[in-house]
Design a protein around this motif. Structure first.
Motif, short mmCIF file in Angstrom:
data_model
loop_
_atom_site.label_atom_id
_atom_site.label_comp_id
_atom_site.label_asym_id
_atom_site.label_seq_id
_atom_site.Cartn_x
_atom_site.Cartn_y
_atom_site.Cartn_z
N PRO A 136 0.83 -1.21 0.00
CA PRO A 136 0.00 0.00 0.00
C PRO A 136 0.86 1.26 0.00
O PRO A 136 1.96 1.29 0.56
N ARG A 137 0.34 2.30 -0.58
CA ARG A 137 1.09 3.55 -0.68
C ARG A 137 1.40 4.15 0.69
O ARG A 137 2.50 4.65 0.91
N LEU B 198 11.98 -2.71 9.73
CA LEU B 198 10.70 -2.20 9.28
C LEU B 198 9.92 -3.20 8.43
O LEU B 198 8.69 -3.28 8.52
N VAL B 199 10.62 -3.97 7.58
CA VAL B 199 9.89 -4.82 6.65
C VAL B 199 9.14 -5.95 7.34
O VAL B 199 8.19 -6.51 6.78
N THR B 200 9.55 -6.28 8.56
CA THR B 200 8.87 -7.38 9.25
C THR B 200 7.39 -7.07 9.51
O THR B 200 6.59 -7.99 9.63
N GLY B 201 7.03 -5.78 9.55
CA GLY B 201 5.65 -5.43 9.80
C GLY B 201 4.89 -4.91 8.60
O GLY B 201 3.75 -4.46 8.73
N THR C 160 7.21 4.17 5.65
CA THR C 160 8.51 3.49 5.74
C THR C 160 9.63 4.45 5.37
O THR C 160 10.66 4.53 6.06
N LEU C 161 9.47 5.20 4.29
CA LEU C 161 10.47 6.18 3.90
C LEU C 161 10.62 7.27 4.96
O LEU C 161 11.73 7.72 5.26
N ALA C 162 9.51 7.68 5.54
CA ALA C 162 9.57 8.73 6.56
C ALA C 162 10.21 8.24 7.85
O ALA C 162 10.83 9.02 8.59
N ASP C 163 10.10 6.93 8.12
CA ASP C 163 10.68 6.36 9.34
C ASP C 163 12.17 6.12 9.23
O ASP C 163 12.80 5.62 10.16
N GLY C 164 12.76 6.41 8.07
CA GLY C 164 14.20 6.25 7.91
C GLY C 164 14.59 5.04 7.11
O GLY C 164 15.77 4.78 6.91
N GLY C 165 13.60 4.27 6.62
CA GLY C 165 13.92 3.15 5.75
C GLY C 165 14.25 3.64 4.36
O GLY C 165 13.98 4.77 3.99
N LEU D 88 13.84 -7.62 -1.43
CA LEU D 88 14.37 -6.54 -2.26
C LEU D 88 14.50 -5.26 -1.46
O LEU D 88 15.52 -4.55 -1.57
N PHE D 89 13.50 -4.93 -0.65
CA PHE D 89 13.57 -3.70 0.14
C PHE D 89 14.81 -3.68 1.02
O PHE D 89 15.43 -2.63 1.23
N VAL D 90 15.19 -4.84 1.54
CA VAL D 90 16.35 -4.91 2.42
C VAL D 90 17.65 -4.86 1.61
O VAL D 90 18.56 -4.07 1.90
#
Length: 328
Positions: free
Chosen positions: A110-111, A218-221, A117-122, A249-251
């Motif tokens: 989802p957007r 972050l990706v775990t959730g 995620t980007l705002a949280d530093g990922g 891929l995100f990681v």
């Protein structure tokens, strides 16, 4: 309408980010204004800052945060503007932040989850403070000594971007500490190393160890699902088919070198006849692609995209089962 002949490419901030195109879209398009308001609601960052206001006065980490949010918002919004014109991709892929946006546009996340995620530093935009990025132009046939020496002295390969449009040079993305890249630029032939004008937005870099750890947490959730549309990896020539592959891929995307040639080769294997680059996310008229490419950065570019769709015979058909459900 959608067709496998049309690819959407979501790049990353390889050069100084120019907000003028997204700002023109924002002025002219209610669709894009809605997207910026939505991101502001999710993050607390107002549209004016995402469109370039006050960025020069921000610190390095804040510039990195604003930079990745601004680029992601522009790409999401331009995708939506194109959808109003019934222009939808048959295959997607991207580099850095763009790889994450492409996964979202392919229906894998989802957007709101992406933006938070980007705002949280990922994501590949939170390097150590002294990190920087540069483009280097190497002879097509060999690695010069100044480049080999730099790789031994703290500069790292962040990605292979292929040849320039004339086939004279190979273009590579370099990452490293700012001092090391400035030394390299001074030692290399004039113009052979171009340091990014937006410090702090380091991508595909071993310098991203901190962001890598944050992203793995972050990706775990995150509510990943299998992509609805073909999603091409920026790390090797393959399409990602499962939620687990997108999560990984995100990681990996944060610290592993990108390979634009493998990405576009996979797109080509899916029948791509035309690519649209979303937003100011890849340099214009610099890189060679295996298919024609049109950059869509401003309202005027929409007409160019439509003309190219007709010129290169991208046959549009009803979206049908390939339609990506909107996941806010």
């Amino acid at each position: 309408m959608t067709d496998t002949g049309l690819a959407f490419l979501c790049g990353t901030d390889l050069d100084a980010y120019d907000p003028s195109g997204p700002a023109a879209f924002h002025d002219s398009s209610p669709v894009l204004r809605h997207r910026y308001r939505q991101v502001a609601d999710w993050t607390g960052v107002p549209a004016g800052r995402l469109l370039g206001g006050d960025r020069p006065r921000a610190g390095a980490r804040e510039r990195a945060l604003i930079g990745r949010l601004a680029l992601a918002t522009a790409m999401l919004g331009i995708h939506d503007v194109l959808a109003v014109h019934r222009i939808r991709p048959g295959v997607l892929g991207g580099l850095g932040v763009g790889a994450m946006v492409a996964a979202t546009l392919a229906g894998a996340l989802p957007r709101e989850a992406l933006i938070r995620t980007l705002a949280d530093g990922g994501g590949p935009g939170g390097p150590e403070p002294a990190g920087a990025v540069a483009l280097a132009f190497l002879p097509a046939g060999h690695d010069p000594e100044w480049y080999r020496g730099a790789l031994r002295a703290g500069v790292r390969l962040g990605g292979a971007l292929g040849e320039d449009t004339g086939g004279t040079y190979r273009v590579v993305l370099l990452t490293g500490y700012g001092d090391a890249l400035r030394r390299l630029a001074a030692e290399a032939p004039k113009g052979a190393v171009r340091i990014n004008g937006s410090p702090g937005v380091t991508v595909h870099s071993p310098l991203g160890r901190e962001a890598h750890g944050t992203m793995r947490r972050l990706v775990t959730g995150l509510p990943f699902t299998a992509p609805v549309l073909p999603l091409c990896s920026p790390l090797e020539a393959r399409a990602l088919r499962t939620a687990g592959e997108v999560s990984e891929l995100f990681v990996r995307n944060v610290v592993q070198p990108a390979d634009l040639g493998s990405l576009t080769a996979e797109m080509h294997a899916h029948g791509t006849r035309l690519g649209l680059v979303l937003g100011p996310s890849l340099p214009r008229n610099l890189l060679r692609f295996p298919f024609p490419v049109v950059h869509v950065e401003s309202p005027a570019d929409v007409a160019r995209a439509i003309s190219a769709i007709l010129e290169f015979g991208v046959e549009m058909s009803p979206a049908g089962h390939h339609r990506v459900p909107y996941r806010a």
